[in-house]
Design a protein around this motif. Structure first.
Motif, PDB file in Angstrom:
ATOM      1  N   TYR A   1       0.850  -1.169   0.000  1.00 52.79           N
ATOM      2  CA  TYR A   1       0.000   0.000   0.000  1.00 52.79           C
ATOM      3  C   TYR A   1       0.889   1.223   0.000  1.00 52.79           C
ATOM      4  O   TYR A   1       1.886   1.275   0.744  1.00 52.79           O
ATOM      5  CB  TYR A   1      -0.896   0.016   1.238  1.00 52.79           C
ATOM      6  CG  TYR A   1      -1.899  -1.125   1.237  1.00 52.79           C
ATOM      7  CD1 TYR A   1      -3.128  -0.951   0.614  1.00 52.79           C
ATOM      8  CD2 TYR A   1      -1.606  -2.342   1.842  1.00 52.79           C
ATOM      9  CE1 TYR A   1      -4.043  -1.983   0.621  1.00 52.79           C
ATOM     10  CE2 TYR A   1      -2.501  -3.374   1.844  1.00 52.79           C
ATOM     11  CZ  TYR A   1      -3.720  -3.202   1.226  1.00 52.79           C
ATOM     12  OH  TYR A   1      -4.609  -4.220   1.234  1.00 52.79           O
ATOM     13  N   THR A   2       0.511   2.170  -0.761  1.00 57.20           N
ATOM     14  CA  THR A   2       1.272   3.430  -0.799  1.00 57.20           C
ATOM     15  C   THR A   2       0.328   4.580  -0.492  1.00 57.20           C
ATOM     16  O   THR A   2      -0.751   4.669  -1.089  1.00 57.20           O
ATOM     17  CB  THR A   2       1.921   3.634  -2.181  1.00 57.20           C
ATOM     18  OG1 THR A   2       2.761   2.529  -2.451  1.00 57.20           O
ATOM     19  CG2 THR A   2       2.741   4.905  -2.196  1.00 57.20           C
TER      20      THR A   2
ATOM     21  N   GLN B   1       5.712   3.347   1.749  1.00 62.39           N
ATOM     22  CA  GLN B   1       5.222   2.108   1.117  1.00 62.39           C
ATOM     23  C   GLN B   1       5.247   1.007   2.155  1.00 62.39           C
ATOM     24  O   GLN B   1       6.286   0.723   2.758  1.00 62.39           O
ATOM     25  CB  GLN B   1       6.108   1.720  -0.068  1.00 62.39           C
ATOM     26  CG  GLN B   1       5.629   0.441  -0.765  1.00 62.39           C
ATOM     27  CD  GLN B   1       6.434   0.129  -2.020  1.00 62.39           C
ATOM     28  OE1 GLN B   1       7.153   1.005  -2.498  1.00 62.39           O
ATOM     29  NE2 GLN B   1       6.299  -1.068  -2.500  1.00 62.39           N
ATOM     30  N   LEU B   2       4.101   0.392   2.349  1.00 61.54           N
ATOM     31  CA  LEU B   2       3.962  -0.634   3.371  1.00 61.54           C
ATOM     32  C   LEU B   2       3.879  -1.996   2.684  1.00 61.54           C
ATOM     33  O   LEU B   2       3.050  -2.220   1.793  1.00 61.54           O
ATOM     34  CB  LEU B   2       2.709  -0.397   4.203  1.00 61.54           C
ATOM     35  CG  LEU B   2       2.600   0.972   4.876  1.00 61.54           C
ATOM     36  CD1 LEU B   2       1.281   1.089   5.616  1.00 61.54           C
ATOM     37  CD2 LEU B   2       3.752   1.189   5.833  1.00 61.54           C
ATOM     38  N   ASN B   3       4.735  -2.927   3.048  1.00 56.65           N
ATOM     39  CA  ASN B   3       4.714  -4.285   2.521  1.00 56.65           C
ATOM     40  C   ASN B   3       4.031  -5.196   3.534  1.00 56.65           C
ATOM     41  O   ASN B   3       4.464  -5.309   4.679  1.00 56.65           O
ATOM     42  CB  ASN B   3       6.134  -4.782   2.261  1.00 56.65           C
ATOM     43  CG  ASN B   3       6.814  -3.993   1.140  1.00 56.65           C
ATOM     44  OD1 ASN B   3       6.164  -3.563   0.198  1.00 56.65           O
ATOM     45  ND2 ASN B   3       8.116  -3.783   1.279  1.00 56.65           N
ATOM     46  N   VAL B   4       2.997  -5.838   3.091  1.00 53.74           N
ATOM     47  CA  VAL B   4       2.226  -6.709   3.974  1.00 53.74           C
ATOM     48  C   VAL B   4       2.514  -8.153   3.567  1.00 53.74           C
ATOM     49  O   VAL B   4       2.331  -8.544   2.420  1.00 53.74           O
ATOM     50  CB  VAL B   4       0.723  -6.412   3.881  1.00 53.74           C
ATOM     51  CG1 VAL B   4      -0.052  -7.329   4.807  1.00 53.74           C
ATOM     52  CG2 VAL B   4       0.457  -4.957   4.194  1.00 53.74           C
ATOM     53  N   THR B   5       2.965  -8.955   4.460  1.00 49.50           N
ATOM     54  CA  THR B   5       3.245 -10.376   4.211  1.00 49.50           C
ATOM     55  C   THR B   5       2.090 -11.207   4.724  1.00 49.50           C
ATOM     56  O   THR B   5       1.664 -11.083   5.879  1.00 49.50           O
ATOM     57  CB  THR B   5       4.537 -10.800   4.908  1.00 49.50           C
ATOM     58  OG1 THR B   5       5.614  -9.992   4.412  1.00 49.50           O
ATOM     59  CG2 THR B   5       4.839 -12.260   4.625  1.00 49.50           C
TER      60      THR B   5
END
Length: 604
Positions: free
Chosen positions: A1-2, A35-39
């Motif tokens: 998500y940005t 910028q969020l990286n979701v695992t």
């Protein structure tokens, strides 16, 4: 998500997951973004997952929903391999994707690289991958001629095509050009093979709602194309006989091909062509034992393409993916090996050689250690002739059997179809071939020929000709001699029983001879007694003159009257003879002339 915050003041960003109390602090300056990286860790079973990602600032709280579900399955793609790819051939491979999921989903995008050479032709604009089956997405098309480094044939160059058709007359002006062109094309392809550029891999990916960037690998292999799909070499052929072989032609390209076939000895500068093709010079056929068999339109509709063209050159037009067969004839005249090259000249590869290598031989039949076959009856076998009664023995009672060895010293198998004795099959003149059925004699093998001789005791020495007739090759003629003791002819002939028809035949022969003599005499009599008509006048046989009538008186001359038949008329001639002339000296007068007759009448 940005998410981008565009405020004039800095922002203190705090984010955490809903099910945890883990917090992290981040300071964003004006104009910055995060910028969020979701695992995601999928569960081991089918499951629907939903949640929120909460982002809290010193101004507001943002909730970002997270929703996903897990399914068990894969997207499977087979390994694609282009084995025979060349410029001028638009190669297609069907892209099949196997969906092992229990649900169907749409295919979003297929990406291929390099896009200049490879493209995907979709079967449908929006393809749907159906569950638990293989789905055809489209066809991957490969066009190597779009890249100049892969252009090594004539079909992708218009200028080369024009120059080729100028050389259809096979004159010396065009030969040098096309030899150089063939050498250039071959050198370009060989350089690709040396550098390994004739093999490369096309990479791609598939994007869908269930799978993102599933890889695609396609291997390509560039080859030098061939028009000769198959050809059968000639078997070992008997000299002065002919054998045939077929050549299968196939057009693998997407363009019509102009094809010409000829043997290399009919090509100008044939030695130079042999060198360029990489074949030895000794294979050039110099005695024209090989030829194209162009009889019959069902094989190939050959058309001669010019009045000044070599008659041994023919042409045909092959449409894309068309197959045709051509017959080649081999007719040797001498024993030994034969080699030649059949050249397929075309407007794609320019030249394609077909090497023919065969051998000519013959089946050579001989009678082992014999120049003639002798059938002799010794006197000891004819002792019965002295003790037997006349006509008591059957014809053929005296006979002798002999065996002779027939050998094949040639290189080919020989099949014997018939054995003749003075032109008669299997038997004649008292000689019989007991094993006269057809047989085959392989090379360096022998056959025992059995002969039976039953004399008729008419001749003591006779000579005939025994002929061995093979299916292929020359007829073997050998003298066959029969011998019987001379002094045994008469006694042995008397002991043989005469056939029933012999007496009747003799009576008929004697009767016929007598009748013939009578007929000859009758015909002769009728011929000489019948008047002959010549020119409309009947000529009768001459009639002898009647005897002269002599009247003699005592006193005076003698008056003679002679009757003569002249042309069926009787004339009376009178002649006065003195009495003193003897009667025996009087001759028959000839017709006197009219004047003399008048004078004699006056005298009378």
């Amino acid at each position: 998500y940005t998410h981008v915050w565009r405020k004039s003041r800095g922002v203190m960003l705090k984010y955490y997951r809903e099910d945890t109390v883990q917090h992290q602090m981040l300071t964003l300056d004006p104009g910055d973004f995060v910028q969020l990286n979701v695992t995601l860790t999928t569960p081991s079973v089918r499951h629907n997952v939903s949640g929120f990602l909460i982002v809290e600032t010193n101004f507001d709280i943002i909730q970002l929903p997270l929703t996903f579900r897990t399914l068990e399955g894969h997207l499977l793609m087979p390994h694609l391999d282009y084995k025979d790819v060349f410029p001028g051939k638009t190669s297609h491979l069907t892209l099949m994707i196997t969906n092992t999921f229990n649900e169907s989903f749409p295919l979003e995008k297929v990406m291929l690289s390099p896009s200049k050479l490879v493209s995907l032709v979709r079967t449908e604009r929006s393809a749907t991958l159906k569950p638990l089956q293989s789905n055809s997405v489209g066809r991957i098309r490969f066009t190597p001629e779009r890249d100049a480094q892969y252009s090594y044939l004539m079909t992708d160059d218009v200028k080369k095509q024009v120059e080729y058709f100028k050389g259809c007359r096979l004159n010396f002006d065009q030969v040098d050009y096309e030899l150089k062109l063939y050498k250039h094309l071959q050198g370009k392809f060989n350089s690709l093979k040396k550098t390994g550029k004739h093999k490369f891999t096309v990479e791609g990916a598939i994007k869908s709602s269930f799978s993102d960037n599933s890889p695609i690998n396609v291997e390509l292999n560039l080859v030098w194309p061939t028009l000769v799909e198959d050809h059968v070499d000639f078997p070992t052929t008997h000299i002065r006989e002919e054998s045939e072989s077929e050549v299968s032609l196939y057009n693998p390209s997407m363009h019509p091909l102009h094809v010409e076939l000829f043997f290399i000895n009919h090509y100008p500068h044939s030695r130079a062509l042999v060198d360029i093709l990489g074949l030895r010079k000794e294979v050039i056929n110099v005695d024209n034992a090989f030829s194209l068999h162009n009889e019959g339109a069902s094989l190939l509709n050959w058309v001669q393409f010019g009045s000044d063209i070599n008659r041994n050159v023919y042409q045909a037009l092959l449409q894309p993916h068309e197959r045709r067969k051509v017959k080649v004839k081999f007719q040797p005249q001498f024993v030994g090996p034969y080699k030649s090259i059949l050249v397929v000249r075309n407007n794609m590869t320019l030249f394609e050689p077909i090497l023919y290598s065969t051998r000519a031989a013959k089946g050579d039949l001989v009678f082992e250690k014999r120049s003639s076959l002798v059938l002799s009856i010794p006197e000891s076998m004819l002792s019965e002739c002295h003790y037997s009664e006349e006509g008591s023995l059957e014809p053929g009672f005296f006979n002798v059997n002999r065996t002779f060895t027939l050998k094949n010293v040639g290189d080919l198998s020989s099949t014997i179809t018939d054995i003749l004795i003075n032109g008669a099959s299997c038997q004649g003149h008292g000689i019989t071939v007991t094993n006269c059925s057809p047989f085959s004699l392989p090379p360096n093998t022998a056959h025992l020929l059995k002969l039976n001789f039953a004399p008729n005791f008419h001749y003591s020495y006779t000579e005939f000709t025994l002929s061995i007739v093979p299916t292929v090759g020359e007829v073997l003629d050998i003298p066959i001699v029969t011998k019987v003791p001379v002094h045994m002819l008469e006694p042995c002939l008397a002991t043989l029983r005469k056939p029933i028809w012999e007496v009747s035949f003799r009576f008929l022969l004697l009767t016929g001879s007598l009748c013939a003599v009578v007929v000859v005499f009758v015909q002769s009599y009728l011929f000489f007694s019948t008047p002959i008509v010549v020119g409309g006048v009947v000529n009768t046989p001459p009639v002898p003159a009647p005897p002269a009538v002599i009247k003699q008186t005592e006193i005076g001359p003698v008056e003679i009257k002679v009757k003569k038949r002249v042309k069926s008329e009787v004339q009376v001639v009178t002649q006065v003879v003195p009495s003193s002339v003897p009667a025996n000296s009087i001759t028959q007068p000839v017709n006197p002339s009219p004047a003399k007759s008048k004078k004699k009448k006056k005298k009378k």
